[in-house]
Every structure is written in C-alpha cells, then in structure tokens.
Design a protein around this motif. Structure first.
Motif, PDB file in Angstrom:
ATOM      1  N   LEU A  55      50.745  49.395  39.317  1.00  0.00           N
ATOM      2  CA  LEU A  55      51.897  50.161  38.839  1.00  0.00           C
ATOM      3  C   LEU A  55      52.037  51.491  39.579  1.00  0.00           C
ATOM      4  O   LEU A  55      53.155  51.921  39.880  1.00  0.00           O
ATOM      5  CB  LEU A  55      51.769  50.407  37.330  1.00  0.00           C
ATOM      6  N   VAL A  56      50.910  52.128  39.904  1.00  0.00           N
ATOM      7  CA  VAL A  56      50.978  53.420  40.596  1.00  0.00           C
ATOM      8  C   VAL A  56      51.050  53.272  42.116  1.00  0.00           C
ATOM      9  O   VAL A  56      51.056  54.267  42.830  1.00  0.00           O
ATOM     10  CB  VAL A  56      49.806  54.356  40.198  1.00  0.00           C
ATOM     11  N   GLY A  57      51.101  52.033  42.618  1.00  0.00           N
ATOM     12  CA  GLY A  57      51.367  51.833  44.027  1.00  0.00           C
ATOM     13  C   GLY A  57      50.281  51.184  44.855  1.00  0.00           C
ATOM     14  O   GLY A  57      50.453  50.999  46.055  1.00  0.00           O
ATOM     15  N   LEU A  58      49.145  50.848  44.269  1.00  0.00           N
ATOM     16  CA  LEU A  58      48.082  50.166  45.017  1.00  0.00           C
ATOM     17  C   LEU A  58      48.414  48.680  45.057  1.00  0.00           C
ATOM     18  O   LEU A  58      48.066  47.926  44.150  1.00  0.00           O
ATOM     19  CB  LEU A  58      46.730  50.422  44.346  1.00  0.00           C
ATOM     20  N   ARG A  59      49.112  48.257  46.096  1.00  0.00           N
ATOM     21  CA  ARG A  59      49.689  46.908  46.140  1.00  0.00           C
ATOM     22  C   ARG A  59      49.196  46.142  47.361  1.00  0.00           C
ATOM     23  O   ARG A  59      49.932  45.934  48.325  1.00  0.00           O
ATOM     24  CB  ARG A  59      51.207  46.997  46.130  1.00  0.00           C
ATOM     25  N   TYR A  60      47.958  45.719  47.286  1.00  0.00           N
ATOM     26  CA  TYR A  60      47.335  44.963  48.362  1.00  0.00           C
ATOM     27  C   TYR A  60      46.861  43.616  47.835  1.00  0.00           C
ATOM     28  O   TYR A  60      46.552  43.478  46.651  1.00  0.00           O
ATOM     29  CB  TYR A  60      46.148  45.735  48.952  1.00  0.00           C
ATOM     30  N   ARG A  61      46.775  42.658  48.722  1.00  0.00           N
ATOM     31  CA  ARG A  61      46.309  41.327  48.319  1.00  0.00           C
ATOM     32  C   ARG A  61      44.919  41.398  47.698  1.00  0.00           C
ATOM     33  O   ARG A  61      44.620  40.673  46.753  1.00  0.00           O
ATOM     34  CB  ARG A  61      46.330  40.381  49.511  1.00  0.00           C
ATOM     35  N   ALA A  62      44.065  42.255  48.208  1.00  0.00           N
ATOM     36  CA  ALA A  62      42.708  42.383  47.665  1.00  0.00           C
ATOM     37  C   ALA A  62      42.743  42.841  46.203  1.00  0.00           C
ATOM     38  O   ALA A  62      41.925  42.402  45.388  1.00  0.00           O
ATOM     39  CB  ALA A  62      41.890  43.359  48.501  1.00  0.00           C
ATOM     40  N   VAL A  63      43.682  43.696  45.872  1.00  0.00           N
ATOM     41  CA  VAL A  63      43.823  44.158  44.480  1.00  0.00           C
ATOM     42  C   VAL A  63      44.258  42.993  43.600  1.00  0.00           C
ATOM     43  O   VAL A  63      43.724  42.797  42.502  1.00  0.00           O
ATOM     44  CB  VAL A  63      44.826  45.331  44.395  1.00  0.00           C
ATOM     45  N   TYR A  64      45.205  42.197  44.096  1.00  0.00           N
ATOM     46  CA  TYR A  64      45.658  41.031  43.336  1.00  0.00           C
ATOM     47  C   TYR A  64      44.522  40.018  43.183  1.00  0.00           C
ATOM     48  O   TYR A  64      44.401  39.365  42.148  1.00  0.00           O
ATOM     49  CB  TYR A  64      46.866  40.373  44.013  1.00  0.00           C
ATOM     50  N   LEU A  65      43.686  39.927  44.204  1.00  0.00           N
ATOM     51  CA  LEU A  65      42.536  39.023  44.143  1.00  0.00           C
ATOM     52  C   LEU A  65      41.562  39.461  43.048  1.00  0.00           C
ATOM     53  O   LEU A  65      41.017  38.629  42.311  1.00  0.00           O
ATOM     54  CB  LEU A  65      41.835  38.967  45.497  1.00  0.00           C
ATOM     55  N   LEU A  66      41.355  40.758  42.912  1.00  0.00           N
ATOM     56  CA  LEU A  66      40.495  41.267  41.827  1.00  0.00           C
ATOM     57  C   LEU A  66      41.089  40.933  40.463  1.00  0.00           C
ATOM     58  O   LEU A  66      40.360  40.568  39.526  1.00  0.00           O
ATOM     59  CB  LEU A  66      40.299  42.777  41.970  1.00  0.00           C
ATOM     60  N   GLY A  67      42.407  41.050  40.346  1.00  0.00           N
ATOM     61  CA  GLY A  67      43.074  40.681  39.096  1.00  0.00           C
ATOM     62  C   GLY A  67      42.890  39.201  38.782  1.00  0.00           C
ATOM     63  O   GLY A  67      42.612  38.827  37.640  1.00  0.00           O
ATOM     64  N   ALA A  68      43.018  38.370  39.808  1.00  0.00           N
ATOM     65  CA  ALA A  68      42.813  36.926  39.620  1.00  0.00           C
ATOM     66  C   ALA A  68      41.374  36.647  39.201  1.00  0.00           C
ATOM     67  O   ALA A  68      41.130  35.802  38.331  1.00  0.00           O
ATOM     68  CB  ALA A  68      43.151  36.175  40.910  1.00  0.00           C
ATOM     69  N   GLY A  69      40.436  37.359  39.794  1.00  0.00           N
ATOM     70  CA  GLY A  69      39.028  37.171  39.432  1.00  0.00           C
ATOM     71  C   GLY A  69      38.758  37.553  37.988  1.00  0.00           C
ATOM     72  O   GLY A  69      38.018  36.848  37.277  1.00  0.00           O
ATOM     73  N   ALA A  70      39.348  38.650  37.544  1.00  0.00           N
ATOM     74  CA  ALA A  70      39.161  39.072  36.155  1.00  0.00           C
ATOM     75  C   ALA A  70      39.751  38.050  35.188  1.00  0.00           C
ATOM     76  O   ALA A  70      39.114  37.678  34.193  1.00  0.00           O
ATOM     77  CB  ALA A  70      39.797  40.452  35.934  1.00  0.00           C
ATOM     78  N   ALA A  71      40.947  37.581  35.485  1.00  0.00           N
ATOM     79  CA  ALA A  71      41.585  36.586  34.617  1.00  0.00           C
ATOM     80  C   ALA A  71      40.809  35.271  34.622  1.00  0.00           C
ATOM     81  O   ALA A  71      40.636  34.634  33.574  1.00  0.00           O
ATOM     82  CB  ALA A  71      43.035  36.352  35.046  1.00  0.00           C
ATOM     83  N   ALA A  72      40.323  34.871  35.792  1.00  0.00           N
ATOM     84  CA  ALA A  72      39.530  33.643  35.870  1.00  0.00           C
ATOM     85  C   ALA A  72      38.215  33.791  35.110  1.00  0.00           C
ATOM     86  O   ALA A  72      37.746  32.833  34.482  1.00  0.00           O
ATOM     87  CB  ALA A  72      39.260  33.289  37.330  1.00  0.00           C
ATOM     88  N   ALA A  73      37.643  34.991  35.133  1.00  0.00           N
ATOM     89  CA  ALA A  73      36.381  35.225  34.410  1.00  0.00           C
ATOM     90  C   ALA A  73      36.573  35.067  32.905  1.00  0.00           C
ATOM     91  O   ALA A  73      35.765  34.422  32.236  1.00  0.00           O
ATOM     92  CB  ALA A  73      35.838  36.618  34.738  1.00  0.00           C
TER      93      ALA A  73
END
Length: 163
Positions: A55-73
């Motif tokens: 939301l504050v502008g950190l918009r990288y694929r690696a950030v989205y990958l961390l989000g996917a990892g958290a949701a998968a966990a």
C-alpha cells in the motif's frame, strides 16, 4: 480489464485481514482458540503487514512472493489442523488427545489454579459450517488468497515484460 499487480496483492491482504477479523469475531462470541488456531493467525498477520508495505509503494515480485508464502503457510497449518481434528494424524500432545497425559497427572496438578481453566483441545471441532471446521475453512480460503498473491506475481512479471 487487467488488474494491476498491487491491486491484486491488496485484495489478497484484505482477504487475510477478513479471515483474521473473523477469527477474532468468533473469539468474541466465546469460541476460545486452541493452540493450532493461534498458529494459523500469525501468517495472516504477516500477510496483512506485507499488504501495508504494498500500500505504501513497495511493489516488487519478491514482496508478492512473501505474501504468497505467508498465505500458503496458514493454508498448510489449516490443513494440518483439519487432519488432527479428523483423526487423520496425531496432533501436538500439548493440545490434543489426552492433552499432555492428564490421566497420569496428580490431583494437585489437576486442581492447580496456575493452569488455564478452559483448555481448548486442538482435536475437537467446536464450530462447523457445511461439515467443515474453522480450520478447514481457513485452509480453503487461504489457498484462494495464496492464488491471489501468485496472480499478483504473474501480473508483475507481465507488466515488466510488456512493451
């Protein structure tokens, strides 16, 4: 209309916020969480935090990958908890089965006021909808959230390669 990667990621983070809010709502209604229920909350909190970074502008694929990892966990923890509830496998001895071998505890240990009064066992379903427990619903919905994070990763890859 194609959605921007950050919009998809924010939708995924909102999904985690809604699931975590639902868990707190059920707790407010008197459904005390077990140990494994609490474990499932942490990755949602992480995903929400990642969503705030997006939301504050950190918009990288690696950030989205961390989000996917958290949701998968949290999905994996939900499926593990479901298996414990359905007796597919053993759960932690501290919150399932005999809950730490209560049969071998002394009367003083059983009557201790230093222990929690309302122990919630991880292998007992306290609420279900359409024959699925809260852990099962968390697992299923968290997989959907994981798919959203993955869609954000894919969309970010496309937007970088598009001319």
């Amino acid at each position: 209309m194609a959605h921007k990667p950050h919009q998809i990621a924010l939708l995924a983070a909102t999904g985690s916020l809604l699931l975590l809010s639902g868990a707190w709502f059920f707790q407010a209604l008197g459904y005390a969480p077990c140990t494994m229920c609490i474990w499932q909350r942490y990755p949602h909190g992480i995903a929400i935090g990642i969503g705030l970074l997006v939301l504050v502008g950190l918009r990288y694929r690696a950030v989205y990958l961390l989000g996917a990892g958290a949701a998968a966990a949290t999905a994996a923890l939900g499926f593990y908890h479901t298996g414990v509830e359905r007796d597919w496998w053993e759960g932690p001895t501290t919150c399932s089965g005999d809950a730490g071998d209560m049969a071998n505890m002394t009367a003083d240990q059983l009557l201790s006021t230093t222990e929690p009064l309302n122990m919630v066992l991880c292998d007992e379903v306290v609420w279900e909808f359409l024959t699925l427990s809260m852990a099962s619903w968390n697992a299923i919905l968290s997989l959907v959230i994981t798919a959203l994070w993955v869609a954000a990763i894919v969309a970010a890859g496309r937007s970088r390669t598009a001319v």
